[in-house]
Design an enzyme around this catalytic site. Structure first.
Site, PDB file in Angstrom:
ATOM      1  N   LEU A 132       1.058  -1.271  -0.181  1.00  0.00           N
ATOM      2  CA  LEU A 132       0.059   0.039   0.055  1.00  0.00           C
ATOM      3  C   LEU A 132       0.828   1.281   0.156  1.00  0.00           C
ATOM      4  O   LEU A 132       2.025   1.124   0.458  1.00  0.00           O
ATOM      5  CB  LEU A 132      -1.028  -0.161   1.345  1.00  0.00           C
ATOM      6  CG  LEU A 132      -1.685  -1.195   1.341  1.00  0.00           C
ATOM      7  CD1 LEU A 132      -2.641  -1.017   2.611  1.00  0.00           C
ATOM      8  CD2 LEU A 132      -2.924  -0.936   0.271  1.00  0.00           C
ATOM      9  N   ASP A 133       0.310   2.306  -0.670  1.00  0.00           N
ATOM     10  CA  ASP A 133       1.230   3.500  -0.399  1.00  0.00           C
ATOM     11  C   ASP A 133       1.146   4.034   1.260  1.00  0.00           C
ATOM     12  O   ASP A 133       0.545   3.526   1.556  1.00  0.00           O
ATOM     13  CB  ASP A 133       0.301   4.685  -1.144  1.00  0.00           C
ATOM     14  CG  ASP A 133       0.401   4.396  -2.835  1.00  0.00           C
ATOM     15  OD1 ASP A 133       1.303   3.661  -3.205  1.00  0.00           O
ATOM     16  OD2 ASP A 133      -0.527   4.993  -3.457  1.00  0.00           O
ATOM     17  N   ARG A 134       2.115   4.763   1.148  1.00  0.00           N
ATOM     18  CA  ARG A 134       2.579   5.292   2.781  1.00  0.00           C
ATOM     19  C   ARG A 134       1.339   5.934   3.259  1.00  0.00           C
ATOM     20  O   ARG A 134       1.022   5.530   4.388  1.00  0.00           O
ATOM     21  CB  ARG A 134       3.732   6.195   2.670  1.00  0.00           C
ATOM     22  CG  ARG A 134       4.168   6.648   3.948  1.00  0.00           C
ATOM     23  CD  ARG A 134       5.241   7.793   3.858  1.00  0.00           C
ATOM     24  NE  ARG A 134       4.495   8.951   3.437  1.00  0.00           N
ATOM     25  CZ  ARG A 134       5.369   9.894   3.015  1.00  0.00           C
ATOM     26  NH1 ARG A 134       6.692   9.818   3.517  1.00  0.00           N
ATOM     27  NH2 ARG A 134       5.081  11.148   2.742  1.00  0.00           N
ATOM     28  N   THR A 136      -1.916   5.355   2.306  1.00  0.00           N
ATOM     29  CA  THR A 136      -3.077   4.788   2.376  1.00  0.00           C
ATOM     30  C   THR A 136      -3.017   3.630   3.493  1.00  0.00           C
ATOM     31  O   THR A 136      -1.983   3.176   4.062  1.00  0.00           O
ATOM     32  CB  THR A 136      -3.068   3.847   1.185  1.00  0.00           C
ATOM     33  OG1 THR A 136      -3.187   4.704  -0.074  1.00  0.00           O
ATOM     34  CG2 THR A 136      -4.348   3.037   0.896  1.00  0.00           C
ATOM     35  N   ARG A 237      -5.813   6.245  -7.484  1.00  0.00           N
ATOM     36  CA  ARG A 237      -5.627   7.824  -7.502  1.00  0.00           C
ATOM     37  C   ARG A 237      -5.644   8.253  -8.961  1.00  0.00           C
ATOM     38  O   ARG A 237      -6.117   9.342  -9.335  1.00  0.00           O
ATOM     39  CB  ARG A 237      -4.178   8.120  -6.591  1.00  0.00           C
ATOM     40  CG  ARG A 237      -4.310   7.450  -5.189  1.00  0.00           C
ATOM     41  CD  ARG A 237      -3.005   7.576  -4.565  1.00  0.00           C
ATOM     42  NE  ARG A 237      -2.349   8.743  -4.619  1.00  0.00           N
ATOM     43  CZ  ARG A 237      -1.136   8.760  -4.007  1.00  0.00           C
ATOM     44  NH1 ARG A 237      -0.433   7.823  -3.805  1.00  0.00           N
ATOM     45  NH2 ARG A 237      -0.665  10.192  -3.870  1.00  0.00           N
TER      46      ARG A 237
END
Length: 302
Positions: A132-134, A136, A237
């Site tokens: 996961l993105d930081r 998220t 996104r």
């Protein structure tokens, strides 16, 4: 660990038989050179041994050692699911998935390393299946040994993996109740981080498919329930920004931080077929307090 299978075809070579069960050449090399075993009906054999129908083939994998370059984290880990082969944890917003130059000691990889070290598991290597993105939050999927990881990247099990996210965007009264976005994504010019929809086929553009439904809405916001059908970097996104609905807090793709300080994105659902049981695992994680607080004052169920 030991895994056993029954051979059904006379003349099968052990290594070919094991490859059909997801045992890679790399794993076979580990078995050969790092203390594992291949057993046929309880007797040790080599990888080119010819099998008879009905033979029981067992592979004993060596324990996976600690990676000294990965610092064990001390922060607690919120375990959502765990068995002998897989681990699913709740990742908080603001914590990166993997260790890097700017986050050498407190990524999720560090935290999970600390967890497996405290549990004193035989296999001490961290295997990440989903990231996961930081900024998220949500469910993050790990394998507890290399064979479990190898099985989940095989097409049958990889295709069974489903991830769904909650996302918050501005309500303009124009977004359809549900829909699908099927637009390729590639790198944006001049950036090693940013992506964009690319219809020109350039910059490593790859197909990307996202579906959604409006789960709830208020006068100001839509709460979207989003399913990923592909796994491109920043896919949700990028797709919603391209449609004119950047995620709240996502200033990289045109979202405003006035009402929310991070991208409003949370992985709330993860399901997959467990290769070791052939049973479907379905997991849900409630919305984090910051996203729920943003919505609950004015939200109405859709």
């Amino acid at each position: 660990m030991e895994f056993s299978f029954i051979n059904e075809v006379d003349g099968s070579m052990v290594k070919k038989f094991l490859q059909r069960h997801g045992v890679s050449k790399r794993l076979l090399a580990k078995v050969k050179y790092e203390g594992g075993q291949i057993l046929v009906n309880g007797v040790e054999q080599n990888a080119i041994y010819r099998l008879k129908a009905g033979d029981q083939v067992s592979i004993v994998t060596p324990d996976e050692p600690d990676n000294p370059d990965l610092t064990p984290g001390t922060a607690p880990v919120d375990v959502v699911f765990e068995d002998d082969h897989y681990l699913v944890v709740a990742k908080p917003a603001g914590v990166p998935s993997i260790t890097g130059v700017y986050h050498p000691t407190d990524a999720m990889s560090n935290r999970v390393k600390g967890y497996i070290k405290r549990q004193n598991y035989a296999n001490q290597t961290v295997h990440i299946i989903t990231r996961l993105d930081r900024d998220t939050s949500g469910l993050m999927f790990f394998a507890k040994h290399r064979y479990a990881h190898a099985l989940m990247v095989q097409s049958h099990y990889r295709d069974s993996l489903e991830k769904r996210y909650y996302a918050v965007v501005k309500n303009d009264g124009q977004l359809a109740d549900h829909g699908e976005i099927d637009l390729p994504i590639g790198r944006a010019e001049g950036s090693i981080v940013q992506r964009r929809v690319r219809l020109d086929g350039l910059m490593e553009a790859k197909s990307a498919r996202t579906s959604y439904r409006i789960a709830e809405e208020s006068e100001d916001f839509y709460l979207l329930d989003v399913r990923l059908h592909t796994g491109r970097t920043h896919q949700i996104r990028v797709h919603f920004s391209h449609l004119g609905y950047p995620l709240l807090g996502d200033d990289l793709y045109g979202g405003s931080k006035e009402e929310f300080s991070r991208q409003a994105l949370h992985c709330h659902h993860l399901s997959f077929i467990n290769p070791f049981t052939e049973e479907k695992v379905e997991l849900e994680l409630g919305m984090p307090e910051d996203m729920r607080g943003l919505l609950e004052a004015k939200i109405q169920p859709k």
